[in-house]
Scaffold this active site. Structure first.
Site: not given
Length: 313
Positions: A161-163, A166-167
Site C-alpha cells: 500500500h503506497c501512501i 493513496v492506493n
C-alpha cells in the site's frame, strides 16, 4: 451431565466474546489512518512539482532562452525534456492513483484443479500453502492475493500500500506505479543537474544571478528536495527492477524460500510482459493494449502462468 453441558456452552460463549473483543481491538484498524496521510503526500508531490517547475523553468532556464546561440539551444532541449518527463510523470501518477489495483470478484472460488496445483506447488517449494479464503473479506482468495489493512479488502497480486498514491499497488496498476517511480527519478535527477549551478552560487556570488533573495531561496529549496528524492528513489528503482525481473512482489519476497525455485519466474523477458504487456511500443506509456488485456491473464490478476520445470501434480 447437564452441568457439564452448561459449562461447555458457557465456555463457547466466552470464546466467541473473546474473538469479537480481539477483532474490536485489532491494531490493523489503525492502518486506515494512513489514508489521510496519503492525501498529505499527494499535496507534497504537487508542491514539489510546482516549486521545481518555477525554479527550473522560470528562474534557471528561462533567462537562458533569451541569450541565443548554443546556450539558448541547450536550454530549449532541457526545457523540452523537462516537460516530456513531467507529462509522463503526471500521467503515470494519475493512473496509479485512480486505477483500481484489482478486486476479488464476489463469491470467487478457485477451480479444483487449480487448487490442487497451487497446494502441490507450494509443498514442492517448501513454502506455506496459499490460503484460499479470507476471513476478513469472507471471500475466496486467488493466488498471489493479499489482504490490505489500509484499504480493508483483498488486492490481487498485492505489492504494497503506497501512501504516495493513496492506493494499493497491485496487478492492475503495478505498471503505472513503476513508470511513476521511473519518471519521478529521471525528472528529479534532471532538476538536480539544472539547479546545481544555482545551488553553488548560493555559497558564492548569488547576488549577481538572482534578482531577489526569495528566488535564491526557492532555487536552494528545490535543489535540496530534488537531490533528496533522487537519492531515496534510486534505492526503490533498483529494488523494483529486481522484483520485476524475477516476477516477485514486495510481499512475496518474504514468502519465498532462499535457494528454492520461484514458480512464477518465467525468465526476465516474460516476467516484464506479465507486468507491461507484450507490446513493447507501449512499455514506457501508462496504457495497455486491448489485445494484452485479453491475452495476458496476469494483467487481470486472477491467473498466472508458472514455470514448466516445476511440476504441479
Amino acid at each position: 451431565m447437564l452441568k457439564r453441558l452448561a459449562g461447555s456452552g458457557s465456555g463457547a460463549r466466552k470464546g466467541r466474546r473473546s474473538i469479537r473483543l480481539a477483532m474490536d481491538l485489532n491494531p490493523f484498524r489503525l492502518c486506515s489512518g494512513l489514508k489521510f496521510l496519503g492525501y498529505f503526500m499527494v499535496g507534497l508531490v504537487l508542491g514539489l512539482i510546482a516549486v521545481s517547475y518555477y525554479a527550473v523553468v522560470i528562474l534557471t532556464l528561462g533567462p537562458d532562452l533569451l541569450h541565443g546561440g548554443f546556450t539558448s539551444l541547450f536550454s530549449i532541449l532541457l526545457v523540452a525534456i523537462f516537460h516530456v518527463l513531467l507529462v509522463l510523470l503526471a500521467w503515470s501518477y494519475l493512473m496509479a492513483v485512480f486505477r483500481d489495483p484489482g478486486a476479488v470478484p464476489p463469491n470467487w472460488k478457485l477451480l479444483p484443479q487449480q487448487d490442487a496445483a497451487e497446494t502441490s506447488s507450494s509443498v514442492e517449494l517448501n513454502a506455506t500453502a496459499i490460503p484460499q479464503f479470507c476471513n476478513r473479506c469472507q471471500n475466496g482468495k486467488p493466488p498471489r492475493c493479499h489482504h490490505c489493512s489500509v484499504c480493508e479488502r483483498c488486492v490481487l497480486k498485492m505489492d504494497h500500500h503506497c501512501i504516495w498514491v493513496v492506493n494499493c499497488v497491485g496487478a492492475r496498476n503495478y505498471k503505472f506505479f513503476l513508470l511513476f517511480l521511473l519518471y519521478t527519478f529521471l525528472e528529479t535527477m534532471l532538476d538536480t543537474f539544472v539547479l546545481l549551478p544555482g545551488f553553488i552560487s548560493f555559497f558564492r556570488q548569488a547576488e549577481h544571478h538572482f534578482s531577489s533573495p526569495g528566488e535564491l531561496a526557492i532555487t536552494f529549496l528545490a535543489f535540496v528536495l530534488n537531490l533528496a528524492f533522487v537519492l531515496s528513489l534510486l534505492c526503490f528503482v533498483v529494488m523494483h527492477i529486481s522484483l520485476l525481473l524475477s516476477n516477485t512482489t514486495s510481499v512475496e519476497v518474504h514468502e519465498k524460500k532462499k535457494g528454492m525455485p520461484w514458480k512464477y519466474d518465467l525468465g526476465w523477458r516474460k516476467n516484464i510482459e506479465q507486468v507491461f504487456g507484450t507490446r513493447k511500443v507501449l512499455w514506457l506509456f501508462p496504457v495497455f493494449s486491448k489485445e494484452d488485456l485479453e491475452r495476458v491473464p496476469a494483467l487481470q490478476g486472477l491467473d498466472y502462468p508458472t514455470r514448466p520445470d516445476i511440476i504441479n501434480v
